[in-house]
Scaffold this motif. Structure first.
Motif, PDB file in Angstrom:
ATOM      1  N   LEU A 191       0.692  -1.295  -0.163  1.00 13.75           N
ATOM      2  CA  LEU A 191       0.025  -0.017  -0.112  1.00 13.75           C
ATOM      3  C   LEU A 191       1.051   1.201  -0.170  1.00 13.75           C
ATOM      4  O   LEU A 191       1.647   1.397   0.927  1.00 13.75           O
ATOM      5  N   ARG A 192       0.783   2.313  -1.088  1.00 13.61           N
ATOM      6  CA  ARG A 192       1.494   3.285  -1.251  1.00 13.61           C
ATOM      7  C   ARG A 192       0.828   4.550  -0.957  1.00 13.61           C
ATOM      8  O   ARG A 192       1.454   5.486  -0.538  1.00 13.61           O
ATOM      9  N   TRP A 193      -0.393   4.527  -1.433  1.00 10.03           N
ATOM     10  CA  TRP A 193      -1.201   5.716  -1.071  1.00 10.03           C
ATOM     11  C   TRP A 193      -2.643   5.741  -1.057  1.00 10.03           C
ATOM     12  O   TRP A 193      -3.289   4.639  -1.658  1.00 10.03           O
ATOM     13  N   SER A 194      -3.244   6.453  -0.440  1.00  8.11           N
ATOM     14  CA  SER A 194      -4.872   6.440  -0.420  1.00  8.11           C
ATOM     15  C   SER A 194      -5.361   7.938  -0.462  1.00  8.11           C
ATOM     16  O   SER A 194      -4.860   8.915  -0.085  1.00  8.11           O
ATOM     17  N   THR A 195      -6.611   8.156  -1.052  1.00  2.00           N
ATOM     18  CA  THR A 195      -6.909   9.587  -1.042  1.00  2.00           C
ATOM     19  C   THR A 195      -8.334   9.970  -0.388  1.00  2.00           C
ATOM     20  O   THR A 195      -9.189   8.835  -0.653  1.00  2.00           O
ATOM     21  N   LEU A 196      -8.305  10.844   0.261  1.00  2.00           N
ATOM     22  CA  LEU A 196      -9.524  11.286   1.005  1.00  2.00           C
ATOM     23  C   LEU A 196     -10.043  12.433   0.421  1.00  2.00           C
ATOM     24  O   LEU A 196      -9.478  13.438  -0.263  1.00  2.00           O
ATOM     25  N   GLY A 197     -11.380  12.470   0.612  1.00  2.00           N
ATOM     26  CA  GLY A 197     -12.176  13.826   0.012  1.00  2.00           C
ATOM     27  C   GLY A 197     -12.285  13.669  -1.482  1.00  2.00           C
ATOM     28  O   GLY A 197     -12.503  12.484  -1.885  1.00  2.00           O
ATOM     29  N   LEU A 198     -12.234  14.875  -2.028  1.00  2.00           N
ATOM     30  CA  LEU A 198     -11.965  14.845  -3.547  1.00  2.00           C
ATOM     31  C   LEU A 198     -10.831  13.940  -3.968  1.00  2.00           C
ATOM     32  O   LEU A 198      -9.883  14.236  -3.445  1.00  2.00           O
ATOM     33  N   GLN A 199     -11.124  13.017  -5.024  1.00  2.00           N
ATOM     34  CA  GLN A 199     -10.301  12.017  -5.303  1.00  2.00           C
ATOM     35  C   GLN A 199      -9.375  12.790  -6.421  1.00  2.00           C
ATOM     36  O   GLN A 199      -9.535  13.213  -7.512  1.00  2.00           O
ATOM     37  N   PHE A 200      -7.958  12.296  -6.017  1.00  2.00           N
ATOM     38  CA  PHE A 200      -6.964  12.705  -7.119  1.00  2.00           C
ATOM     39  C   PHE A 200      -7.008  11.535  -8.012  1.00  2.00           C
ATOM     40  O   PHE A 200      -6.590  10.400  -8.062  1.00  2.00           O
ATOM     41  N   ASP A 201      -6.732  12.056  -9.342  1.00  2.20           N
ATOM     42  CA  ASP A 201      -6.537  10.999 -10.599  1.00  2.20           C
ATOM     43  C   ASP A 201      -5.158  11.224 -10.963  1.00  2.20           C
ATOM     44  O   ASP A 201      -4.764  12.322 -11.671  1.00  2.20           O
ATOM     45  N   TRP A 202      -4.367  10.066 -10.477  1.00  2.81           N
ATOM     46  CA  TRP A 202      -2.997  10.083 -10.658  1.00  2.81           C
ATOM     47  C   TRP A 202      -2.503  10.112 -12.054  1.00  2.81           C
ATOM     48  O   TRP A 202      -1.550  10.659 -12.474  1.00  2.81           O
ATOM     49  N   SER A 203      -3.532   9.532 -13.009  1.00  4.81           N
ATOM     50  CA  SER A 203      -3.161   9.369 -14.483  1.00  4.81           C
ATOM     51  C   SER A 203      -3.063  10.599 -15.162  1.00  4.81           C
ATOM     52  O   SER A 203      -2.659  10.913 -16.183  1.00  4.81           O
ATOM     53  N   LYS A 204      -3.998  11.536 -14.689  1.00  5.62           N
ATOM     54  CA  LYS A 204      -4.207  12.891 -15.323  1.00  5.62           C
ATOM     55  C   LYS A 204      -3.740  13.896 -14.394  1.00  5.62           C
ATOM     56  O   LYS A 204      -3.738  14.933 -14.936  1.00  5.62           O
ATOM     57  N   ARG A 205      -3.314  13.588 -13.478  1.00  5.67           N
ATOM     58  CA  ARG A 205      -2.407  14.479 -12.383  1.00  5.67           C
ATOM     59  C   ARG A 205      -3.800  15.697 -12.010  1.00  5.67           C
ATOM     60  O   ARG A 205      -3.233  16.809 -12.301  1.00  5.67           O
ATOM     61  N   ASN A 206      -4.956  15.384 -11.949  1.00  5.58           N
ATOM     62  CA  ASN A 206      -5.904  16.381 -11.529  1.00  5.58           C
ATOM     63  C   ASN A 206      -6.863  15.792 -10.599  1.00  5.58           C
ATOM     64  O   ASN A 206      -6.850  14.614 -10.329  1.00  5.58           O
ATOM     65  N   TYR A 207      -7.889  16.552  -9.894  1.00  4.48           N
ATOM     66  CA  TYR A 207      -8.996  16.094  -8.916  1.00  4.48           C
ATOM     67  C   TYR A 207     -10.088  15.796  -9.881  1.00  4.48           C
ATOM     68  O   TYR A 207     -10.437  16.823 -10.698  1.00  4.48           O
ATOM     69  N   ASP A 208     -10.685  14.610  -9.881  1.00  7.47           N
ATOM     70  CA  ASP A 208     -11.687  14.207 -10.569  1.00  7.47           C
ATOM     71  C   ASP A 208     -13.082  14.168  -9.859  1.00  7.47           C
ATOM     72  O   ASP A 208     -13.262  13.259  -8.817  1.00  7.47           O
ATOM     73  N   VAL A 209     -13.955  15.444  -9.881  1.00  3.68           N
ATOM     74  CA  VAL A 209     -14.919  15.436  -8.998  1.00  3.68           C
ATOM     75  C   VAL A 209     -16.114  14.372  -9.202  1.00  3.68           C
ATOM     76  O   VAL A 209     -17.059  14.234  -8.472  1.00  3.68           O
ATOM     77  N   SER A 210     -16.054  13.836 -10.206  1.00  2.46           N
ATOM     78  CA  SER A 210     -17.075  13.066 -10.634  1.00  2.46           C
ATOM     79  C   SER A 210     -16.720  11.540 -10.038  1.00  2.46           C
ATOM     80  O   SER A 210     -17.752  10.673  -9.931  1.00  2.46           O
ATOM     81  N   LEU A 211     -15.553  11.260  -9.418  1.00  3.67           N
ATOM     82  CA  LEU A 211     -15.376   9.958  -8.710  1.00  3.67           C
ATOM     83  C   LEU A 211     -16.081  10.204  -7.417  1.00  3.67           C
ATOM     84  O   LEU A 211     -15.909  10.852  -6.501  1.00  3.67           O
ATOM     85  N   PRO A 212     -16.635   8.785  -6.941  1.00  3.91           N
ATOM     86  CA  PRO A 212     -17.290   8.727  -5.646  1.00  3.91           C
ATOM     87  C   PRO A 212     -16.285   9.005  -4.559  1.00  3.91           C
ATOM     88  O   PRO A 212     -15.130   8.771  -4.583  1.00  3.91           O
TER      89      PRO A 212
END
Length: 359
Positions: A191-212
């Motif tokens: 396990l290297r990372w987890s994301t809380l709240g607004l989810q960060f999209d590592w492939s696009k390097r931005n926050y994806d507000v559409s993700l649950p």
């Protein structure tokens, strides 16, 4: 004292100053132990140029002169906060978290924070995984079935992608080798990372507000708001909207990078250190700028706002040996709480929770 360009060997000349510092502090092992079954011995590393805010704090309390370039911040905060003259917007709060708070957030980082809908580095291959820490402590195995063997067809998935489920080790052994499987303990250690709240999209390097996603827990929000105060513009309050939890094991490092995906860089990143001691490198706006090395201990908090948001930074080393990890107080607290599973994990790990105002 912030680093020297002397003693650069020819093969290092093509590397940037930041990369040379990473190489200097990275964990390497003695060659004599390569083929030995004995525990490998780390190579010695020169730590004489690493800023030690524990010592700086002691000097501050004793009214002793501080190292050149280190300035105590007069901000009415409830404990000393230090800044660096040549890195505006960077603040260091040594021992900002009590031992009890450290244990609380270590446990949350292992049990709650990797829970779906929060995403982890395992999502790409395994989908969402429920209760990984519990499964690891129960020595369970995550099993996949692609329809080739009805015996290992789990009717209920692990909460994510159909076809994955935790089984007891003896159940997996009885099914033979036709099913893909991986132990929960291995997954926890990877396990290297987890994301809380607004989810960060590592492939696009931005926050994806559409993700649950779920909101950051209120207790963590309130803590982050309080800790952010020294770096906030006058009259404004920090609004935690997203967080990334990084997990480090022996030999792990975080390469030099920028955190530049948030809209307003005047708002700080609030970075909490938990577990084994680490070295943190704070560079400049270019990789060629020699970085400042400093120790990060469990309970320390770093704030990066304004110009400091434009500075490259990274973690080239964590210390997991009993002599240098400096987690004795954590060990005592976990032992007192009879929480030996979290204690066993943190003895060879570091966790970093960094909270951001995204918009």
């Amino acid at each position: 004292m912030y680093g020297s360009e002397s003693s650069i060997v020819p093969e290092d000349l093509e590397r940037t100053a930041f990369r040379r510092a990473e190489k200097k502090y990275k964990l390497y092992y003695e060659d004599t132990y390569k083929s030995s079954k004995k525990k490998r011995k780390p190579k010695p590393v020169d730590l004489s140029e690493v800023l030690d805010f524990n010592s700086i704090l002691e000097s501050y309390y004793q009214n002793v002169e501080l190292p050149h370039g280190v300035v105590p911040l007069r901000c009415g905060f409830d404990r000393p906060v230090f800044s660096l003259e040549n890195r505006p917007g960077f603040y260091f709060i040594p021992g900002a978290l009590s031992v009890k708070e450290q244990c609380q957030w270590i446990k949350e980082s292992l049990t709650s924070f990797p829970q779906p809908p929060n995403r982890t580095n395992h999502n790409a291959f395994y989908g969402p995984i429920n209760d990984l820490f519990i499964a690891a402590n129960e020595r369970k195995v995550l099993v996949a079935d692609w329809g080739s063997n009805s015996e290992c067809d789990p009717s209920v998935s692990n909460g994510g992608v159909h076809g994955w489920k935790f089984f007891e080790e003896h159940e997996v052994s009885s099914k033979g080798s036709t099913c893909k499987s991986v132990s929960a303990l291995v997954l926890l250690r990877k396990l290297r990372w987890s994301t809380l709240g607004l989810q960060f999209d590592w492939s696009k390097r931005n926050y994806d507000v559409s993700l649950p996603h779920k909101k950051i827990p209120d207790t963590l929000c309130q803590l982050a708001k309080r800790l952010a105060t020294p770096a906030m513009p006058l009259g404004e309050e920090f609004q935690p909207e997203g967080a990334i939890v990084n997990y480090f094991g022996p030999g792990d490092m975080l390469g030099g990078h920028l955190d530049d995906m948030e809209a307003d860089w005047s708002k700080p990143i609030v970075s909490m250190s938990l577990g084994c001691k680490a070295i943190f490198l704070l560079g400049g706006k270019h990789r060629e700028d020699p970085p400042i090395a400093m120790f990060l201990r469990s309970g320390d908090v770093v704030l990066m706002a304004g110009e400091a948001r434009e500075c490259f930074h990274g973690v080239p080393r964590i210390f997991t040996d009993g002599e240098n990890d400096e987690i004795v107080t954590l060990e005592r607290q976990f032992s007192h709480e009879d929480d030996f599973s979290a204690l066993e994990y943190i003895r060879s790990s570091r966790i970093n929770i960094n909270i951001r105002q995204v918009y």
